[in-house]
Design a protein around this motif. Structure first.
Motif, PDB file in Angstrom:
ATOM      1  N   LEU A   1      -3.137  -8.967   7.261  1.00 39.11           N
ATOM      2  CA  LEU A   1      -1.675  -8.979   7.286  1.00 39.11           C
ATOM      3  C   LEU A   1      -1.141 -10.326   6.849  1.00 39.11           C
ATOM      4  CD1 LEU A   1       0.849  -7.374   7.960  1.00 39.11           C
ATOM      5  CD2 LEU A   1       0.637  -8.151  10.315  1.00 39.11           C
ATOM      6  N   LEU A   2      -1.806 -11.386   7.285  1.00 38.73           N
ATOM      7  CA  LEU A   2      -1.384 -12.721   6.876  1.00 38.73           C
ATOM      8  C   LEU A   2      -1.486 -12.877   5.364  1.00 38.73           C
ATOM      9  CD1 LEU A   2      -0.497 -15.530   7.799  1.00 38.73           C
ATOM     10  CD2 LEU A   2      -2.904 -16.133   7.944  1.00 38.73           C
ATOM     11  N   ALA A   3      -2.587 -12.421   4.782  1.00 43.55           N
ATOM     12  CA  ALA A   3      -2.751 -12.527   3.337  1.00 43.55           C
ATOM     13  C   ALA A   3      -1.689 -11.718   2.600  1.00 43.55           C
ATOM     14  CB  ALA A   3      -4.149 -12.066   2.921  1.00 43.55           C
ATOM     15  N   ALA A   4      -1.376 -10.544   3.119  1.00 46.89           N
ATOM     16  CA  ALA A   4      -0.410  -9.673   2.452  1.00 46.89           C
ATOM     17  C   ALA A   4       1.016 -10.183   2.583  1.00 46.89           C
ATOM     18  CB  ALA A   4      -0.507  -8.254   3.012  1.00 46.89           C
ATOM     19  N   THR A   5       1.359 -10.709   3.756  1.00 47.39           N
ATOM     20  CA  THR A   5       2.759 -11.088   3.975  1.00 47.39           C
ATOM     21  C   THR A   5       3.057 -12.533   3.685  1.00 47.39           C
ATOM     22  OG1 THR A   5       2.378 -11.557   6.312  1.00 47.39           O
ATOM     23  CG2 THR A   5       3.095  -9.329   5.727  1.00 47.39           C
ATOM     24  N   LEU A   6       2.073 -13.385   3.803  1.00 41.36           N
ATOM     25  CA  LEU A   6       2.340 -14.798   3.595  1.00 41.36           C
ATOM     26  C   LEU A   6       1.805 -15.326   2.278  1.00 41.36           C
ATOM     27  CD1 LEU A   6       1.628 -16.209   7.144  1.00 41.36           C
ATOM     28  CD2 LEU A   6       3.787 -15.553   6.119  1.00 41.36           C
ATOM     29  N   GLY A   7       1.222 -14.437   1.494  1.00 36.88           N
ATOM     30  CA  GLY A   7       0.637 -14.888   0.234  1.00 36.88           C
ATOM     31  C   GLY A   7       1.611 -15.623  -0.652  1.00 36.88           C
TER      32      GLY A   7
ATOM     33  N   LEU B   1       7.278 -16.799  -8.516  1.00 35.80           N
ATOM     34  CA  LEU B   1       7.063 -15.371  -8.277  1.00 35.80           C
ATOM     35  C   LEU B   1       8.223 -14.552  -8.824  1.00 35.80           C
ATOM     36  CD1 LEU B   1       5.413 -13.085  -6.984  1.00 35.80           C
ATOM     37  CD2 LEU B   1       6.652 -13.531  -4.844  1.00 35.80           C
ATOM     38  N   LYS B   2       9.434 -15.009  -8.589  1.00 29.88           N
ATOM     39  CA  LYS B   2      10.615 -14.292  -9.082  1.00 29.88           C
ATOM     40  C   LYS B   2      10.586 -14.186 -10.604  1.00 29.88           C
ATOM     41  CE  LYS B   2      15.630 -14.138  -8.871  1.00 29.88           C
ATOM     42  NZ  LYS B   2      16.860 -14.809  -8.440  1.00 29.88           N
ATOM     43  N   ALA B   3      10.221 -15.281 -11.265  1.00 32.81           N
ATOM     44  CA  ALA B   3      10.162 -15.270 -12.727  1.00 32.81           C
ATOM     45  C   ALA B   3       9.098 -14.278 -13.217  1.00 32.81           C
ATOM     46  CB  ALA B   3       9.863 -16.673 -13.252  1.00 32.81           C
ATOM     47  N   LYS B   4       7.954 -14.249 -12.556  1.00 32.80           N
ATOM     48  CA  LYS B   4       6.883 -13.344 -12.978  1.00 32.80           C
ATOM     49  C   LYS B   4       7.236 -11.878 -12.725  1.00 32.80           C
ATOM     50  CE  LYS B   4       3.227 -16.723 -12.628  1.00 32.80           C
ATOM     51  NZ  LYS B   4       2.033 -17.174 -11.925  1.00 32.80           N
TER      52      LYS B   4
ATOM     53  N   ALA C   1       8.990  -1.946  -1.864  1.00 32.19           N
ATOM     54  CA  ALA C   1       9.437  -0.584  -2.173  1.00 32.19           C
ATOM     55  C   ALA C   1      10.509  -0.574  -3.270  1.00 32.19           C
ATOM     56  CB  ALA C   1       9.979   0.084  -0.906  1.00 32.19           C
ATOM     57  N   GLN C   2      11.186  -1.697  -3.489  1.00 32.35           N
ATOM     58  CA  GLN C   2      12.229  -1.778  -4.511  1.00 32.35           C
ATOM     59  C   GLN C   2      11.663  -2.129  -5.890  1.00 32.35           C
ATOM     60  OE1 GLN C   2      15.487  -1.011  -3.797  1.00 32.35           O
ATOM     61  NE2 GLN C   2      14.571  -0.443  -1.845  1.00 32.35           N
ATOM     62  N   LEU C   3      10.390  -2.463  -5.956  1.00 28.05           N
ATOM     63  CA  LEU C   3       9.774  -2.876  -7.218  1.00 28.05           C
ATOM     64  C   LEU C   3       9.247  -1.677  -8.003  1.00 28.05           C
ATOM     65  CD1 LEU C   3       7.704  -5.938  -5.916  1.00 28.05           C
ATOM     66  CD2 LEU C   3       9.967  -5.964  -7.006  1.00 28.05           C
ATOM     67  N   THR C   4       9.189  -1.852  -9.320  1.00 26.15           N
ATOM     68  CA  THR C   4       8.568  -0.842 -10.176  1.00 26.15           C
ATOM     69  C   THR C   4       7.054  -0.934  -9.996  1.00 26.15           C
ATOM     70  OG1 THR C   4       8.303  -2.345 -12.050  1.00 26.15           O
ATOM     71  CG2 THR C   4      10.417  -1.146 -11.894  1.00 26.15           C
ATOM     72  N   PRO C   5       6.303   0.080 -10.411  1.00 27.83           N
ATOM     73  CA  PRO C   5       4.844   0.001 -10.292  1.00 27.83           C
ATOM     74  C   PRO C   5       4.256  -1.237 -10.992  1.00 27.83           C
ATOM     75  CG  PRO C   5       5.489   2.263 -10.706  1.00 27.83           C
ATOM     76  CD  PRO C   5       6.739   1.426 -10.851  1.00 27.83           C
ATOM     77  N   GLU C   6       4.802  -1.603 -12.134  1.00 29.54           N
ATOM     78  CA  GLU C   6       4.297  -2.794 -12.837  1.00 29.54           C
ATOM     79  C   GLU C   6       4.594  -4.064 -12.038  1.00 29.54           C
ATOM     80  OE1 GLU C   6       2.040  -4.699 -15.427  1.00 29.54           O
ATOM     81  OE2 GLU C   6       2.357  -2.532 -15.493  1.00 29.54           O
ATOM     82  N   GLN C   7       5.795  -4.143 -11.484  1.00 27.77           N
ATOM     83  CA  GLN C   7       6.152  -5.297 -10.654  1.00 27.77           C
ATOM     84  C   GLN C   7       5.281  -5.335  -9.393  1.00 27.77           C
ATOM     85  OE1 GLN C   7      10.289  -4.243 -10.301  1.00 27.77           O
ATOM     86  NE2 GLN C   7      10.938  -6.055 -11.467  1.00 27.77           N
ATOM     87  N   GLN C   8       4.966  -4.180  -8.841  1.00 28.86           N
ATOM     88  CA  GLN C   8       4.107  -4.130  -7.662  1.00 28.86           C
ATOM     89  C   GLN C   8       2.726  -4.691  -7.976  1.00 28.86           C
ATOM     90  OE1 GLN C   8       4.289  -0.029  -6.385  1.00 28.86           O
ATOM     91  NE2 GLN C   8       6.215  -0.350  -5.272  1.00 28.86           N
TER      92      GLN C   8
ATOM     93  N   PHE D   1       3.122  -8.407  -8.102  1.00 25.01           N
ATOM     94  CA  PHE D   1       3.285  -8.912  -6.744  1.00 25.01           C
ATOM     95  C   PHE D   1       1.939  -8.919  -6.023  1.00 25.01           C
ATOM     96  CE2 PHE D   1       4.357  -8.740  -2.272  1.00 25.01           C
ATOM     97  CZ  PHE D   1       5.408  -9.625  -2.163  1.00 25.01           C
ATOM     98  N   ASP D   2       1.188  -7.823  -6.147  1.00 23.10           N
ATOM     99  CA  ASP D   2      -0.123  -7.741  -5.500  1.00 23.10           C
ATOM    100  C   ASP D   2      -1.035  -8.866  -5.962  1.00 23.10           C
ATOM    101  OD1 ASP D   2       0.667  -5.431  -4.170  1.00 23.10           O
ATOM    102  OD2 ASP D   2      -0.343  -4.081  -5.593  1.00 23.10           O
ATOM    103  N   SER D   3      -1.105  -9.066  -7.256  1.00 25.35           N
ATOM    104  CA  SER D   3      -2.024 -10.074  -7.770  1.00 25.35           C
ATOM    105  C   SER D   3      -1.565 -11.489  -7.433  1.00 25.35           C
ATOM    106  CB  SER D   3      -2.225  -9.891  -9.270  1.00 25.35           C
ATOM    107  OG  SER D   3      -1.506 -10.794 -10.027  1.00 25.35           O
ATOM    108  N   GLU D   4      -0.276 -11.740  -7.506  1.00 27.95           N
ATOM    109  CA  GLU D   4       0.229 -13.085  -7.209  1.00 27.95           C
ATOM    110  C   GLU D   4       0.105 -13.434  -5.727  1.00 27.95           C
ATOM    111  OE1 GLU D   4       1.351 -15.654  -9.246  1.00 27.95           O
ATOM    112  OE2 GLU D   4       0.382 -14.340 -10.709  1.00 27.95           O
ATOM    113  N   THR D   5       0.386 -12.500  -4.860  1.00 27.92           N
ATOM    114  CA  THR D   5       0.311 -12.808  -3.437  1.00 27.92           C
ATOM    115  C   THR D   5      -1.129 -12.855  -2.946  1.00 27.92           C
ATOM    116  OG1 THR D   5       0.684 -10.494  -2.857  1.00 27.92           O
ATOM    117  CG2 THR D   5       2.615 -11.946  -2.881  1.00 27.92           C
ATOM    118  N   LEU D   6      -2.015 -12.098  -3.553  1.00 26.72           N
ATOM    119  CA  LEU D   6      -3.431 -12.187  -3.192  1.00 26.72           C
ATOM    120  C   LEU D   6      -4.000 -13.515  -3.634  1.00 26.72           C
ATOM    121  CD1 LEU D   6      -6.024 -10.944  -2.091  1.00 26.72           C
ATOM    122  CD2 LEU D   6      -6.429 -10.008  -4.362  1.00 26.72           C
TER     123      LEU D   6
END
Length: 178
Positions: A13-19, A70-73, A142-149, A152-157
């Motif tokens: 959870l820490l990795a997912a939310t605080l990444g 992150l916002k720019a990406k 949930a507001q992101l497109t699949p590509e944005q998700q 987000f997944d890769s950047e926060t990980l």
């Protein structure tokens, strides 16, 4: 080998939310040119110690920089801006006013049951804050497109690791491999 499901859950959870807010790895020093000896640090030379206020300022600047990157990406659309603002507000580092670390001397004067109660209360506060950040992250995601998700997944990980010795790395806290 004993599994620690609570620790594994909290680490995940820490990795997912605080990444998005975790410290990025320090870039490695430039490699010396061929035939050149690597630079050696001066003997006895240490980095100057920062006071807590300087450290908090530095971390706040780093957090703002990471969030801007992150916002720019993510290349958010105007309709996603409100969700982004809600998310970034929830991800702000906590104010330290009410969460000052207890004075060791004062902590030492407590009885063992009082210390246990105090530690459990602090843990409950941290869990509440983590739950709120998790819910804010899920709502934004949930507001992101699949590509944005995927971004987000890769950047926060990638930034969810705490340097080379973070969770899941040799010498760090977390799962041991092997």
């Amino acid at each position: 080998m004993t599994q620690h499901p609570k620790r594994l859950f909290l680490a995940g959870l820490l990795a997912a939310t605080l990444g998005a807010t975790a410290m990025a790895q320090t870039p490695p020093p430039a490699a010396p040119a061929a035939g050149e000896a690597p630079a050696q640090p001066a003997a006895g030379k240490q980095r100057p110690h920062m006071n807590p206020e300087q450290f908090r300022q530095r971390m706040a600047e780093h957090h703002a920089k990471r969030m801007n990157e992150l916002k720019a990406k993510l290349q958010l659309t105007p309709p996603q801006e409100n969700a982004w603002n809600t998310y970034t507000a929830a991800m702000q580092p906590p104010a330290r006013d009410g969460h000052q670390r207890m004075d060791r001397e004062a902590f030492g004067k407590l009885t063992t049951p009082e210390r246990i109660d105090r530690m459990q209360a602090m843990q409950a506060e941290r869990q509440t804050a983590m739950r709120q950040r998790g819910e804010a992250t899920k709502a934004f995601y949930a507001q992101l497109t699949p590509e944005q998700q995927k971004t987000f997944d890769s950047e926060t990980l990638r930034h969810g690791r705490h340097g080379k010795r973070g969770h899941g790395h040799p010498g760090g806290h977390g799962m041991k491999h092997g």
